[in-house]
Design a protein around this motif. Structure first.
Motif, PDB file in Angstrom:
ATOM      1  N   GLN A 189      28.488  47.998  36.797  1.00  0.00           N
ATOM      2  CA  GLN A 189      27.779  48.999  36.022  1.00  0.00           C
ATOM      3  C   GLN A 189      28.727  49.585  34.970  1.00  0.00           C
ATOM      4  OE1 GLN A 189      25.498  51.887  38.463  1.00  0.00           O
ATOM      5  NE2 GLN A 189      26.102  50.634  40.220  1.00  0.00           N
ATOM      6  N   PRO A 190      28.180  50.117  33.869  1.00  0.00           N
ATOM      7  CA  PRO A 190      29.039  50.688  32.830  1.00  0.00           C
ATOM      8  C   PRO A 190      30.016  51.735  33.351  1.00  0.00           C
ATOM      9  CG  PRO A 190      26.805  50.448  31.997  1.00  0.00           C
ATOM     10  CD  PRO A 190      26.754  50.101  33.470  1.00  0.00           C
ATOM     11  N   CYS A 191      29.606  52.511  34.370  1.00  0.00           N
ATOM     12  CA  CYS A 191      30.478  53.567  34.887  1.00  0.00           C
ATOM     13  C   CYS A 191      31.718  53.022  35.586  1.00  0.00           C
ATOM     14  CB  CYS A 191      29.714  54.496  35.822  1.00  0.00           C
ATOM     15  SG  CYS A 191      28.949  53.689  37.259  1.00  0.00           S
ATOM     16  N   PHE A 192      31.770  51.703  35.841  1.00  0.00           N
ATOM     17  CA  PHE A 192      32.960  51.136  36.478  1.00  0.00           C
ATOM     18  C   PHE A 192      34.191  51.307  35.590  1.00  0.00           C
ATOM     19  CE2 PHE A 192      35.842  47.557  37.539  1.00  0.00           C
ATOM     20  CZ  PHE A 192      36.103  47.905  38.859  1.00  0.00           C
ATOM     21  N   ALA A 193      34.001  51.411  34.289  1.00  0.00           N
ATOM     22  CA  ALA A 193      35.124  51.568  33.362  1.00  0.00           C
ATOM     23  C   ALA A 193      35.975  52.786  33.687  1.00  0.00           C
ATOM     24  CB  ALA A 193      34.611  51.659  31.929  1.00  0.00           C
ATOM     25  N   ASP A 194      35.382  53.785  34.355  1.00  0.00           N
ATOM     26  CA  ASP A 194      36.109  55.009  34.691  1.00  0.00           C
ATOM     27  C   ASP A 194      36.701  54.994  36.095  1.00  0.00           C
ATOM     28  OD1 ASP A 194      35.507  56.199  32.203  1.00  0.00           O
ATOM     29  OD2 ASP A 194      33.526  56.791  32.943  1.00  0.00           O
ATOM     30  N   GLN A 195      36.468  53.916  36.839  1.00  0.00           N
ATOM     31  CA  GLN A 195      37.015  53.817  38.187  1.00  0.00           C
ATOM     32  C   GLN A 195      38.507  53.433  38.129  1.00  0.00           C
ATOM     33  OE1 GLN A 195      35.165  54.814  40.865  1.00  0.00           O
ATOM     34  NE2 GLN A 195      33.764  55.340  39.196  1.00  0.00           N
ATOM     35  N   ALA A 197      40.339  51.221  39.534  1.00  0.00           N
ATOM     36  CA  ALA A 197      40.660  49.795  39.428  1.00  0.00           C
ATOM     37  C   ALA A 197      40.527  49.312  37.994  1.00  0.00           C
ATOM     38  CB  ALA A 197      39.751  48.979  40.349  1.00  0.00           C
ATOM     39  N   ALA A 198      39.466  49.737  37.308  1.00  0.00           N
ATOM     40  CA  ALA A 198      39.255  49.316  35.922  1.00  0.00           C
ATOM     41  C   ALA A 198      40.278  49.934  34.985  1.00  0.00           C
ATOM     42  CB  ALA A 198      37.839  49.687  35.478  1.00  0.00           C
ATOM     43  N   VAL A 199      40.576  51.208  35.187  1.00  0.00           N
ATOM     44  CA  VAL A 199      41.561  51.893  34.347  1.00  0.00           C
ATOM     45  C   VAL A 199      42.926  51.237  34.490  1.00  0.00           C
ATOM     46  CG1 VAL A 199      42.779  54.070  33.969  1.00  0.00           C
ATOM     47  CG2 VAL A 199      40.299  54.077  34.409  1.00  0.00           C
ATOM     48  N   TRP A 200      43.308  50.933  35.729  1.00  0.00           N
ATOM     49  CA  TRP A 200      44.607  50.302  35.974  1.00  0.00           C
ATOM     50  C   TRP A 200      44.650  48.895  35.375  1.00  0.00           C
ATOM     51  CZ3 TRP A 200      47.020  46.116  37.974  1.00  0.00           C
ATOM     52  CH2 TRP A 200      48.378  46.242  38.297  1.00  0.00           C
ATOM     53  N   ALA A 201      43.581  48.133  35.567  1.00  0.00           N
ATOM     54  CA  ALA A 201      43.551  46.764  35.053  1.00  0.00           C
ATOM     55  C   ALA A 201      43.631  46.737  33.535  1.00  0.00           C
ATOM     56  CB  ALA A 201      42.292  46.057  35.528  1.00  0.00           C
ATOM     57  N   LYS A 202      42.925  47.624  32.876  1.00  0.00           N
ATOM     58  CA  LYS A 202      42.950  47.660  31.417  1.00  0.00           C
ATOM     59  C   LYS A 202      44.365  47.898  30.900  1.00  0.00           C
ATOM     60  CE  LYS A 202      40.815  49.993  27.452  1.00  0.00           C
ATOM     61  NZ  LYS A 202      39.847  51.044  27.031  1.00  0.00           N
ATOM     62  N   ALA A 203      45.128  48.736  31.612  1.00  0.00           N
ATOM     63  CA  ALA A 203      46.486  49.081  31.173  1.00  0.00           C
ATOM     64  C   ALA A 203      47.535  48.073  31.612  1.00  0.00           C
ATOM     65  CB  ALA A 203      46.850  50.471  31.704  1.00  0.00           C
ATOM     66  N   ASN A 204      47.273  47.334  32.700  1.00  0.00           N
ATOM     67  CA  ASN A 204      48.344  46.531  33.304  1.00  0.00           C
ATOM     68  C   ASN A 204      48.057  45.052  33.502  1.00  0.00           C
ATOM     69  OD1 ASN A 204      50.407  48.714  34.237  1.00  0.00           O
ATOM     70  ND2 ASN A 204      48.409  49.508  34.900  1.00  0.00           N
ATOM     71  N   ALA A 205      46.817  44.625  33.364  1.00  0.00           N
ATOM     72  CA  ALA A 205      46.467  43.235  33.695  1.00  0.00           C
ATOM     73  C   ALA A 205      47.258  42.212  32.893  1.00  0.00           C
ATOM     74  CB  ALA A 205      44.969  43.010  33.500  1.00  0.00           C
ATOM     75  N   HIS A 206      47.603  42.548  31.645  1.00  0.00           N
ATOM     76  CA  HIS A 206      48.326  41.583  30.805  1.00  0.00           C
ATOM     77  C   HIS A 206      49.693  41.219  31.386  1.00  0.00           C
ATOM     78  CE1 HIS A 206      49.904  45.492  29.415  1.00  0.00           C
ATOM     79  NE2 HIS A 206      51.010  44.829  29.084  1.00  0.00           N
ATOM     80  N   LYS A 207      50.281  42.113  32.175  1.00  0.00           N
ATOM     81  CA  LYS A 207      51.594  41.838  32.778  1.00  0.00           C
ATOM     82  C   LYS A 207      51.520  40.690  33.778  1.00  0.00           C
ATOM     83  CE  LYS A 207      52.613  46.805  32.492  1.00  0.00           C
ATOM     84  NZ  LYS A 207      52.858  48.035  33.292  1.00  0.00           N
ATOM     85  N   PHE A 208      50.315  40.363  34.200  1.00  0.00           N
ATOM     86  CA  PHE A 208      50.115  39.299  35.196  1.00  0.00           C
ATOM     87  C   PHE A 208      49.330  38.121  34.617  1.00  0.00           C
ATOM     88  CE2 PHE A 208      50.493  43.464  37.004  1.00  0.00           C
ATOM     89  CZ  PHE A 208      51.521  43.295  37.934  1.00  0.00           C
ATOM     90  N   GLY A 209      49.100  38.164  33.301  1.00  0.00           N
ATOM     91  CA  GLY A 209      48.460  37.042  32.616  1.00  0.00           C
ATOM     92  C   GLY A 209      46.969  37.193  32.394  1.00  0.00           C
ATOM     93  N   PHE A 210      46.405  38.391  32.626  1.00  0.00           N
ATOM     94  CA  PHE A 210      44.962  38.575  32.505  1.00  0.00           C
ATOM     95  C   PHE A 210      44.598  39.432  31.299  1.00  0.00           C
ATOM     96  CE2 PHE A 210      45.693  37.822  37.036  1.00  0.00           C
ATOM     97  CZ  PHE A 210      44.749  36.836  37.299  1.00  0.00           C
ATOM     98  N   VAL A 211      43.425  39.167  30.757  1.00  0.00           N
ATOM     99  CA  VAL A 211      42.841  40.022  29.720  1.00  0.00           C
ATOM    100  C   VAL A 211      41.460  40.465  30.185  1.00  0.00           C
ATOM    101  CG1 VAL A 211      44.081  38.893  27.839  1.00  0.00           C
ATOM    102  CG2 VAL A 211      41.790  38.074  28.467  1.00  0.00           C
ATOM    103  N   VAL A 212      41.017  41.611  29.694  1.00  0.00           N
ATOM    104  CA  VAL A 212      39.630  42.024  29.885  1.00  0.00           C
ATOM    105  C   VAL A 212      38.834  41.220  28.861  1.00  0.00           C
ATOM    106  CG1 VAL A 212      37.977  43.925  29.801  1.00  0.00           C
ATOM    107  CG2 VAL A 212      40.292  44.328  30.672  1.00  0.00           C
TER     108      VAL A 212
END
Length: 263
Positions: A189-195, A197-212
């Motif tokens: 759901q759109p509100c997941f962006a504020d959870q 897990a989503a906040v952390w992934a947006k800021a850190n996922a690239h360090k592990f090879g991932f993009v949103v």
């Protein structure tokens, strides 16, 4: 306007809430054709001049990978670029050692993605953020059933806004998966962006090879509205290069045309 969604869960039923989700503004910058070193010459249209695009992968990113081979971490799958073959099955599907919110094929990804996911989930947990894998691999057969179910219940136009056509889903590659918050709040759901897990992934996922893969306000490029839960593995070098240079989409990064609708 109904929200476009690449990550419709298996056999999900369209809900009024999802159909009426607010749309984002359509002001995404268009991709610029560029000269991209690749092992797949057919994947990128050569530029009209020798001037390289500022969005092209930096020379520090190596090795280069194919944009069309589904076994490549750089394969681009969108509404203009189906998988080839369309019934592709990754040869190395495994279940990563992470918290799972699903079972069966949906709990699997390819081995490279699994290893990177384990590192990322572990790093998030060390910072107090709990993630769960909510949807991984989805076979061609599963996508056929999911998509056809939408067509039967809502018509093809609406189905194309809610579910990827068979052969056009990143989930089939094994290079992507969806995440959920540890408590399951706001999943898909759109509100997941504020959870967390989503906040952390947006800021850190690239360090592990991932993009949103489907970022905010770039649906005119990717074909899908913001999916804060959908992560795609492209490798640490490319993901970090994109993050450092503020490049939001793989289409722009690799100099490919925007794919807002099916051809």
């Amino acid at each position: 306007m109904a929200a476009l969604a690449a990550c419709t869960p298996d056999k999900a039923v369209p809900s009024p809430a999802a159909a009426n989700a607010p749309s984002m503004a359509s002001h995404a910058p268009s991709a610029t054709p560029s000269s991209v070193p690749t092992t797949d010459p057919a994947a990128v249209t050569p530029p009209a001049s020798p001037e390289p695009s500022s969005a092209a992968p930096s020379s520090a990113v190596a090795p280069q990978h194919s944009l069309t081979d589904p076994t490549s971490p750089w394969v681009i799958v969108n509404k203009h670029r189906p998988l080839n073959p369309q019934d592709f099955v990754p040869a190395d599907l495994v279940q990563p050692n992470v918290r799972l919110a699903v079972s069966g094929e949906a709990s699997m990804v390819n081995s490279t993605t699994a290893a990177a996911a384990e590192k990322m989930f572990g790093a998030a947990a060390s910072e107090g953020v709990v993630m769960a894998l909510a949807s991984g691999y989805r076979s061609y057969t599963t996508q056929v059933a999911t998509y056809n179910g939408y067509v039967a219940s809502t018509g093809q136009a609406a189905a194309d806004r809610a579910s990827a056509r068979p052969g056009h889903s990143e989930h089939q590659t094994g290079w992507s998966f969806d995440i959920a918050d540890g408590g399951g709040a706001c999943s898909f759901q759109p509100c997941f962006a504020d959870q967390p897990a989503a906040v952390w992934a947006k800021a850190n996922a690239h360090k592990f090879g991932f993009v949103v893969r489907y970022p905010w306000m770039f649906h005119d490029t990717t074909g899908y509205f913001y999916e804060s839960w959908h992560l795609r593995y492209v490798g640490v070098e490319a993901a970090t290069d994109m993050a450092n240079r503020g490049i939001a989409t793989l289409e722009e990064y690799f100099g490919l045309e925007a794919a807002p609708d099916y051809l």
